[in-house]
Scaffold this active site. Structure first.
Site, short mmCIF file in Angstrom:
data_model
loop_
_atom_site.label_atom_id
_atom_site.label_comp_id
_atom_site.label_asym_id
_atom_site.label_seq_id
_atom_site.Cartn_x
_atom_site.Cartn_y
_atom_site.Cartn_z
CG ASP A 190 55.25 51.86 107.66
OD1 ASP A 190 55.54 50.71 108.06
OD2 ASP A 190 55.21 52.86 108.40
CD GLU A 212 51.67 54.81 102.73
OE1 GLU A 212 52.33 54.57 101.70
OE2 GLU A 212 52.17 54.78 103.86
CG ASP A 217 54.76 57.60 101.76
OD1 ASP A 217 54.46 58.34 100.80
OD2 ASP A 217 54.44 57.82 102.93
CG ASP A 246 57.89 54.48 103.93
OD1 ASP A 246 57.02 53.69 103.49
OD2 ASP A 246 57.60 55.46 104.64
#
Ligand code: TSJ
Length: 639
Positions: free
Chosen positions: A508, A427, A504, A506
């Site tokens: 997203d 990403e 990541d 998180d």
């Protein structure tokens, strides 16, 4: 406790157990978490069989605080009387391979067949298994270690440990840690499986309870509306164009039940079951349903003048555009084949489902013209874009064969030996850049992707194939893809043994994981079935003590452990994203096979992916961490 006396029969039993313990994979598929969870399903299926036989309305499944699992039902209780072999019938069921069914006149057994491996297999693979059978006024007790009975019988009969007016069977087992890689049952898979059983058995209640520290939960699954409710729940959050349609019927000794509902989306979701077993690979029951459905829609479309004489018929996939369906059959003697033995092969199922679908759907469509027209409109939409898709696909494939430009961002590896190669889908360009510098270019390829890839569940195929990130992935993997009308997928052409999603930690990042999984599940499911897809688990923390070595920590448990065991001051660095690590750190923590943690994606993960998106996107706290901690013990260090 004294062991039972050995005779010729018990030697056969021991040989059977030995075979199971030597090659557990042959009996339960794997010794990973999937195989581990199968132990519970097998036991539960025995209780579900008792329900199918007409004697059990409740099943309780408990994940105990000590790591064991208890399954209890309110059925008749396994027979305990003296069996022909001179021991309690219970011993024969629990300690003989492929026993069961012997006292049974239930004709739609789930357990003990090809899928259910038999309770004796669970017994053989359990460090300890105890059983309490309430029957004939008493609670009868037995206990095993690794499948070997440790309770002495009196005249072949079990001891009793109390009196009761109730009836039922209760089993508690501890999976054998010397057999299984992990012994922690996956709670989410279990719940979803129990819920599935509830949908398929509308008069059965399944109570789930988790007593493990910090995970306490209890929930009851009961779905009186059966597969109608199942279809509704599969369509949750989508735009249905009509109320679910339901019909059933029987042919010879087969029972057929179908529910379906169309939604406004370019997708098809037809699930088949035979005797409560999910037929992952489809089979004859679905062939019968689909063939008749396509045939009916084409007939009606011509009758209504919606297909003109010059028009071609709708294809099968056209007529199922937007369809969510559950086709559940009960077969007295099903034959399963396929790689995972989840394809129904019994030819009579095709005829039976075809016949019932024909009879019942004609009755329904004749009375519900609006619904019929709505469904035909879905087929028209599909036929329209099909041509565009075919064009898009030809263009894309011909272009990709010669040009490299859609692979522009791929930093390929040097090795051309697929068994050694890995590709990281990373990403963001910055993390992608670090990964390109930090990797071992001999065998590690890096493909950075920007932002969120298209949600393939929501997009039509030509849009999907026009998406740059998706084109690049299809190109890079080299094995084509399968969808809808065509199948160009060829796993033997796959260029990488491991496809590793690196995003990541998180919300997203997890959304991107979910979108990527959805894409892979729809277009290249074999990659997931065959275990080629992984999720990288970058560390969450770095600790730098005043004295001693710097360390990376991959979850909160590890941090707690570190705080507990470390004396003296240390600096704690929390990683928020991959971009915070430089190339060297990324290599050390996330790329290097010696240190990194990878989580292999199993098919249940992909099936759960859409539910997970909701969970992940609908919350304030970055919940991917929680999701990952819940499953942190799943993560495998591949060294
Ligand atoms: F097999 C097992 F140990 F895995 C298991 C079996 C586990 C659990 C939780 C339940 C059962 C089970 C078996 N529940 N109910 C039954 N029923 C019979 O085995 C049974 C009872 C009565 C008769 C009969 O003909 O009287 C026949 C059967 C097969």
């Amino acid at each position: 406790m004294a062991k039972a006396q050995y005779n010729a029969d018990s030697i056969t039993v021991l040989e059977g157990l030995e075979a199971v313990r030597k090659r557990p994979g042959m009996y339960i598929g794997s010794v990973g978490t999937k195989g581990l969870n199968h132990l519970i399903y097998e036991i539960v299926d025995n209780a579900v069989d008792e329900h199918l036989a007409g004697y059990c309305s409740e099943i309780w499944v408990t994940l105990e605080a000590d790591g064991s699992c208890t399954v209890k039902d309110n059925g008749r209780g396994i027979p305990v009387e003296l069996h022909a072999k001179g021991v309690s019938a219970e011993r024969v069921v629990l300690a003989t391979l492929h026993a069961g069914g012997k006292f049974d006149n239930n004709s739609y057994k789930t357990s003990g067949g090809l899928h259910g491996v038999g309770s004796s297999v669970v017994n053989a693979l359990s460090e300890r298994l105890t059983i309490k059978i309430s029957r004939d006024g008493f609670i009868h007790y037995d206990e095993y270690e690794k499948g070997i009975p440790v309770v002495e019988l009196k005249n072949g009969l079990l001891p009793t440990i109390g009196k009761t007016k109730a009836t039922g069977t209760e089993i508690n087992f501890v999976p054998d840690a010397t057999i299984f890689e992990k012994t922690k049952f996956r709670e989410d898979w279990l719940k979803s499986r129990l819920h599935e059983s509830a949908y398929l058995n509308p008069r059965l209640s399944l109570h789930f309870e988790n007593k493990r520290a910090g995970e306490e939960e209890s929930v009851t699954f009961c779905e009186p509306d059966g597969i109608i409710a199942y279809v509704r729940s599969l369509n949750h959050g989508k735009d249905p164009i009509h109320e679910p349609v339901y019909f059933k019927g029987s042919v010879d000794s087969m029972e057929i039940e179908v529910a379906f509902q169309f939604v406004d989306a370019f997708e098809e979701n037809v699930l088949g079951f035979c005797n409560n077993i999910f037929t992952q690979e489809g089979g004859t029951h679905l062939v019968g349903f689909k063939a008749k459905f396509t045939n009916l829609i084409n007939t009606y479309a011509r009758e209504l003048g919606l297909l003109k004489e010059k028009d071609n018929n709708f294809t099968g996939p056209d007529t199922r555009n937007g369809m969510t369906a559950v086709v559940a059959v009960k077969h007295p003697d099903p034959i399963f084949e396929g790689q995972t033995k989840t394809k129904l092969a019994s030819a009579d199922a095709t005829k039976a489902v075809n016949a019932i679908t024909g009879e019942e759907l004609v009755l329904f469509f004749d009375r519900n013209l609006e619904t019929l027209k709505g469904i035909i409109a879905c087929a028209e939409k599909s036929a329209k874009i099909r041509k565009a898709e075919e064009k898009a696909k030809t263009n894309m494939l011909s272009k990709s064969k010669f040009s490299f430009d859609s692979n522009g961002k791929l930093a390929n590896c040097e090795s051309r030996d697929p068994s050694k190669c890995e590709i990281f889908i990373v990403e963001g360009d910055s993390a992608g850049g670090s990964a390109k510098m930090g990797r071992n270019r001999q065998f590690q390829a890096i493909l950075p992707i920007r932002g969120k890839i298209l949600n393939v569940e929501k997009a039509s195929m030509d849009k999907v194939l026009a998406n740059a990130e998706i084109k690049t992935m299809i190109n890079a993997f080299g094995c084509g893809f399968s969808e809808g009308y065509g199948n160009d997928f060829d796993i033997s052409k796959l260029k990488y043994d491991k496809i590793i999603l690196m995003t990541d930690a998180d919300v997203d990042g997890s959304h991107i994981d979910t979108l990527l999984l959805t894409f892979l599940y729809r277009f290249m499911p074999e990659l997931i079935y065959n275990g080629h897809v992984y999720i990288a688990m970058p560390p969450l923390y770095k600790v730098m003590p005043e004295r001693g070595e710097e360390k990376y920590l991959y979850d909160d448990k590890a941090l707690e452990e570190y705080k507990r065991s470390h004396t003296g001051d240390f600096t704690l660095q929390r990683y928020k994203g991959l971009g915070e690590m430089d190339a060297e750190q990324l290599w050390e923590t996330t790329l290097n096979p010696e240190n990194r943690v990878l989580k292999r994606v199993e098919i249940e993960d992909a099936r759960l992916a859409s539910e997970v998106t909701e969970l992940l996107m609908g919350s304030d706290v970055p919940p991917r961490r929680k999701f990952i901690y819940d499953h942190a013990d799943e993560a495998e260090i591949d060294a």
